[in-house]
Design a protein around this motif. Structure first.
Motif, short mmCIF file in Angstrom:
data_model
loop_
_atom_site.label_atom_id
_atom_site.label_comp_id
_atom_site.label_asym_id
_atom_site.label_seq_id
_atom_site.Cartn_x
_atom_site.Cartn_y
_atom_site.Cartn_z
N ASN A 36 -37.31 -47.40 15.75
CA ASN A 36 -37.93 -48.45 16.54
C ASN A 36 -39.43 -48.24 16.72
O ASN A 36 -39.99 -48.40 17.81
CB ASN A 36 -37.24 -48.57 17.92
N GLU A 90 -27.86 -57.73 16.66
CA GLU A 90 -27.77 -57.19 15.30
C GLU A 90 -26.31 -56.88 15.03
O GLU A 90 -25.66 -56.18 15.81
CB GLU A 90 -28.63 -55.94 15.17
N TYR A 121 -25.36 -54.76 18.35
CA TYR A 121 -26.48 -54.14 19.05
C TYR A 121 -27.35 -55.25 19.64
O TYR A 121 -27.62 -56.25 18.97
CB TYR A 121 -27.32 -53.29 18.09
N TYR A 122 -27.77 -55.05 20.88
CA TYR A 122 -28.64 -56.03 21.54
C TYR A 122 -30.06 -55.87 21.00
O TYR A 122 -30.63 -54.77 21.02
CB TYR A 122 -28.61 -55.80 23.05
N LYS A 123 -30.63 -56.96 20.48
CA LYS A 123 -31.97 -56.92 19.88
C LYS A 123 -33.03 -56.81 20.96
O LYS A 123 -33.42 -57.81 21.56
CB LYS A 123 -32.21 -58.19 19.04
N ASN A 124 -33.48 -55.59 21.21
CA ASN A 124 -34.53 -55.37 22.19
C ASN A 124 -35.17 -54.02 21.89
O ASN A 124 -34.61 -52.97 22.17
CB ASN A 124 -33.94 -55.38 23.60
N ASP A 125 -36.37 -54.06 21.29
CA ASP A 125 -37.04 -52.83 20.88
C ASP A 125 -37.33 -51.91 22.06
O ASP A 125 -37.25 -50.69 21.95
CB ASP A 125 -38.36 -53.16 20.16
N ASP A 129 -32.60 -51.15 21.06
CA ASP A 129 -31.48 -51.91 20.47
C ASP A 129 -30.12 -51.26 20.80
O ASP A 129 -29.43 -50.76 19.91
CB ASP A 129 -31.64 -52.00 18.95
N GLU A 179 -28.44 -60.51 10.77
CA GLU A 179 -28.84 -61.32 11.92
C GLU A 179 -28.42 -62.75 11.65
O GLU A 179 -28.40 -63.20 10.49
CB GLU A 179 -30.34 -61.22 12.18
#
Length: 254
Positions: A36, A90, A121-125, A129, A179
């Motif tokens: 990330n 993701e 996976y939750y897309k949040n850098d 994630d 995605e």
């Protein structure tokens, strides 16, 4: 094509306003990151190769009825795609133990899974994630139950097709990330495959030697990263060869 208004810049691509309503342009960069963004660098020619590889795979998936956002490749580094609302998840499909799955459960890399595993996976850098369950997804309304069911079904169809395609050229599809986007037509919505499919988001191993042919070579400082990406393209019939059997440079790709 003439440069248009930039909408978004991510780690591997820049998104520009498209030439027609409902379209955007994806520009593939040579930038590479891992963890990330904890590690960053450049893989020379990666953007060109990923553009061509993703184009090839998206078109092959479209041929077997998988809906995608891909419209056409514009040039060496850009492709025209449909504008979609990205689902903030993701979807990771795993066939062989590798990467974080090995670390989480103490399993040896290379062990084939008894059945295909699908993870979310939750897309949040900023949160790295995080791995999430179907209950998380429904509770926080990142996707509706029917969307979740459709994404899993599409992911498994993609996996079945790509496993066969890569096996035919001597590559094992270990795992990969997908995605999905919501494409709106009036009040009607359908899910389509979005983003890209390339050695950036697939683990690809040589079927005979298990040599890594993907971004893990960059993540783990293994060297020969550019050559690995080129080898994938060559095996897929994208990167041409010279008369003596050696790969030509990325710049000669049309």
């Amino acid at each position: 094509m003439a440069r248009r208004r930039q909408i978004y810049e991510g780690k591997a691509k820049i998104i520009f306003e498209g030439p027609e309503p409902g379209t955007v342009v994806q520009y593939f960069k040579d930038d590479a990151t891992a963890g990330n963004g904890a590690k960053s660098g450049t893989i020379i020619g990666k953007g060109v190769l990923n553009n061509r590889i993703s184009e090839h795979l998206m078109l092959r998936l479209k041929d077997v009825g998988i809906p995608t956002h891909f419209i056409r490749r514009l040039n060496m580094r850009e492709q025209l795609v449909k504008e979609v609302e990205i689902v903030p998840l993701e979807v990771v499909v795993r066939n062989v133990v590798a990467g974080s799955l090995s670390k989480r459960f103490g399993l040896p890399e290379g062990e084939r899974l008894p059945r295909t595993l699908v993870e979310y996976y939750y897309k949040n850098d900023e949160l790295n994630d995080p791995l999430v369950s179907e209950n998380h997804i429904e509770t926080f309304q990142w996707a509706h139950p029917q969307e979740l069911e459709d994404m899993q079904a599409l992911a498994l169809r993609v996996n079945d097709f790509l496993c066969g395609l890569f096996a035919a050229v001597g590559i094992t599809l270990v795992d990969f990330k997908l995605e999905f986007g919501r494409q709106w037509e009036g009040d009607e919505m359908r899910l389509v495959l979005a983003d890209e499919i390339s050695p950036d988001n697939c683990r690809l191993w040589d079927a005979r030697t298990n040599e890594k042919m993907d971004k893990d070579r960059f993540r783990r400082d293994m060297g020969r990263v550019e050559e690995a990406y080129q080898d994938v393209a060559r095996r897929l019939g994208i990167l041409p060869e010279t008369g003596n059997g050696e790969n030509v440079t990325v710049e000669s790709m049309q």
